[in-house]
Design an enzyme around this catalytic site. Structure first.
Site, PDB file in Angstrom:
ATOM      1  N   ARG A 110       0.890  -1.182   0.000  1.00  0.00           N
ATOM      2  CA  ARG A 110       0.000   0.000   0.000  1.00  0.00           C
ATOM      3  C   ARG A 110       0.914   1.214   0.000  1.00  0.00           C
ATOM      4  NH1 ARG A 110      -5.342   1.311   3.408  1.00  0.00           N
ATOM      5  NH2 ARG A 110      -6.095   0.164   1.605  1.00  0.00           N
ATOM      6  N   HIS A 137      -7.009   0.992  -6.723  1.00  0.00           N
ATOM      7  CA  HIS A 137      -7.229   0.070  -5.589  1.00  0.00           C
ATOM      8  C   HIS A 137      -7.902  -1.188  -6.161  1.00  0.00           C
ATOM      9  CE1 HIS A 137      -7.588  -1.277  -1.591  1.00  0.00           C
ATOM     10  NE2 HIS A 137      -8.467  -0.430  -1.095  1.00  0.00           N
ATOM     11  N   GLN A 140      -9.754  -3.943  -3.960  1.00  0.00           N
ATOM     12  CA  GLN A 140     -11.050  -3.499  -3.446  1.00  0.00           C
ATOM     13  C   GLN A 140     -12.140  -3.754  -4.480  1.00  0.00           C
ATOM     14  OE1 GLN A 140     -11.931  -1.788  -0.326  1.00  0.00           O
ATOM     15  NE2 GLN A 140     -13.896  -2.445  -1.130  1.00  0.00           N
ATOM     16  N   ASP A 228     -17.337   6.467  -1.453  1.00  0.00           N
ATOM     17  CA  ASP A 228     -15.988   6.516  -0.862  1.00  0.00           C
ATOM     18  C   ASP A 228     -15.852   7.879  -0.185  1.00  0.00           C
ATOM     19  OD1 ASP A 228     -13.328   6.118  -0.180  1.00  0.00           O
ATOM     20  OD2 ASP A 228     -12.546   6.253  -2.221  1.00  0.00           O
ATOM     21  N   CYS A 268     -16.346   1.327   0.221  1.00  0.00           N
ATOM     22  CA  CYS A 268     -15.096   0.582   0.450  1.00  0.00           C
ATOM     23  C   CYS A 268     -14.680   0.633   1.913  1.00  0.00           C
ATOM     24  CB  CYS A 268     -13.997   1.116  -0.453  1.00  0.00           C
ATOM     25  SG  CYS A 268     -13.664   2.872  -0.210  1.00  0.00           S
ATOM     26  N   ARG A 296     -13.140  -8.688   0.932  1.00  0.00           N
ATOM     27  CA  ARG A 296     -11.746  -8.325   0.675  1.00  0.00           C
ATOM     28  C   ARG A 296     -10.858  -9.550   0.908  1.00  0.00           C
ATOM     29  NH1 ARG A 296      -9.876  -3.212   1.235  1.00  0.00           N
ATOM     30  NH2 ARG A 296      -7.959  -4.147   0.406  1.00  0.00           N
TER      31      ARG A 296
HETATM   32  N1   CP Z   1     -11.079  -0.303   2.055  1.00  0.00           N
HETATM   33  C1   CP Z   1      -9.834  -0.325   2.539  1.00  0.00           C
HETATM   34  O1   CP Z   1      -8.860  -0.441   1.791  1.00  0.00           O
HETATM   35  O2   CP Z   1      -9.761  -0.220   3.888  1.00  0.00           O
HETATM   36  P1   CP Z   1      -8.432   0.024   4.744  1.00  0.00           P
HETATM   37  O3   CP Z   1      -7.920   1.394   4.359  1.00  0.00           O
HETATM   38  O4   CP Z   1      -8.852  -0.049   6.178  1.00  0.00           O
HETATM   39  O5   CP Z   1      -7.437  -1.018   4.379  1.00  0.00           O
HETATM   40  N1  NVA Z   2      -9.950   6.651  -1.693  1.00  0.00           N
HETATM   41  C1  NVA Z   2      -9.616   6.180  -0.367  1.00  0.00           C
HETATM   42  C2  NVA Z   2      -9.864   4.707  -0.272  1.00  0.00           C
HETATM   43  C3  NVA Z   2      -9.659   4.140   1.101  1.00  0.00           C
HETATM   44  C4  NVA Z   2      -9.836   2.654   1.135  1.00  0.00           C
HETATM   45  C5  NVA Z   2      -8.149   6.498  -0.066  1.00  0.00           C
HETATM   46  O1  NVA Z   2      -7.317   6.376  -0.954  1.00  0.00           O
HETATM   47  O2  NVA Z   2      -7.861   6.892   1.073  1.00  0.00           O
END
Ligand code: CP
Ligand code: NVA
Length: 309
Positions: A110, A137, A140, A228, A268, A296
């Site tokens: 990430r 992502h 997701q 989101d 999400c 997930r």
């Molecule tokens: N949806 C998602 O990616 O959640 P987290 O940021 O908690 O991993």
């Molecule tokens: N768009 C959000 C998604 C979180 C799962 C972010 O990037 O923070």
């Protein structure tokens, strides 16, 4: 188990890197494994394998679903922060890719900069799975499609409407629309449209999608409403402005009255209740957000089981 190799890629970095057949194979493995995982009966297909989970941003779902999911296959996981490895600062992406590949059997990452994840995947000899970048992502959206299909049957021909930011999730939905035959609509403020290159790629590939600035018209007859946060990780300094700019894009019960009677609501997560979505909708009869969160783990475990040898 019907695990099979993906035709072209060792990594999972963007949805449209894969053929529809590959994506369908992952989803059907996820569906097959879900009841076994829930019953604690999954065979240990990956003993003595280690997945490195690298995080430059916070996480609840991604970290835990990847770690628990891989452990369910008999594998080990390592949690590593950007501060420890300093990829791109303490050491080059190339050197990190080389060294990690000698120690572990897969890397989940990430990160902020998408290109650095592409470079990591290019230089690593083990699979690299994108657990969110500023650009997309993909895991997701795989879990989201799995959730839609559990509740509504095949996504083919359905209309998925995202109300909110033209962000990483919007990009992964546009990528998904290149492969899966559904209709994607993004209703976003004019200032917050998606990345032009991502839109152009979807256009060139003949994906069925529309970008509008009118949420009420967008949700009319929709099967799936997607939400989101108004500001993503790393954009916290813009929160005040974004809350103001996105105020007409809140998902409310009133907005949803125009959607298909059997519509479902996805988010999400994490949700900022009372900002992009009301409690009434989050906790309402159309909401499947916690099924989505659970999926997930099932979708990603299928990706790991397929990619990691
Ligand atoms: N949806 C998602 O990616 O959640 P987290 O940021 O908690 O991993
Ligand atoms: N768009 C959000 C998604 C979180 C799962 C972010 O990037 O923070």
């Amino acid at each position: 188990m019907s695990e099979k190799s993906l035709s072209a890629h060792k990594d999972f970095v963007a949805i449209d890197d894969y053929s529809l057949e590959d994506l369908r194979a992952i989803l059907s493995l996820a569906r097959e494994q879900k009841p076994l995982a829930r019953a604690h009966k999954l065979p240990h297909s990956h003993p003595n394998r280690t997945l490195a989970c690298v995080f430059a941003k916070p996480s609840l779902r991604t970290r835990i679903s990847f770690e628990v999911g891989f452990q369910q296959l008999g594998g080990n996981t390592l949690f590593i922060t950007d501060k420890e490895i300093g990829m791109g600062t303490r050491e080059s992406v190339y050197d990190v890719a080389q060294v990690l590949s000698r120690f572990v059997d897969g890397i989940m990452i990430r990160w902020f900069d998408h290109q650095e994840v592409v470079d990591l995947a290019k230089h690593a000899t083990v699979p690299v799975v994108n657990g969110l970048t500023d650009l997309n992502h993909p895991c997701q959206v795989m879990a989201d499609i799995m959730t839609i299909e559990e509740h509504l049957g095949s996504i083919d021909g359905k209309t998925v409407v995202m109300v909110g930011d033209g962000n990483n999730l919007a990009h992964s939905w546009l990528n998904a629309a290149i492969r899966f035959p559904f209709n994607f609509i993004l209703a976003c403020p004019e200032e917050y449209t998606p990345d032009e290159a991502v839109v152009r790629r979807a256009e060139a590939a003949g994906a069925s999608f529309m970008i509008t600035h009118y949420p009420r018209e967008a949700v009319e007859g929709a099967h799936v409403i997607y939400s989101d946060a108004f500001y993503s990780m790393g954009q916290e300094a813009e929160a005040v402005k974004r809350r103001r700019d996105f105020a007409p894009f809140q998902i409310t019960a009133d907005l949803l009255s125009a959607a298909d009677a059997g519509h479902i609501v996805l988010h999400c997560l994490p949700a900022h209740r009372g900002e992009e979505i009301t409690d009434e909708v989050m906790d309402g009869p159309h909401s499947v957000v916690f099924d989505e969160a659970e999926n997930r783990m099932h979708a990603q475990r299928a990706i790991l089981a397929t990619l990691i040898k």
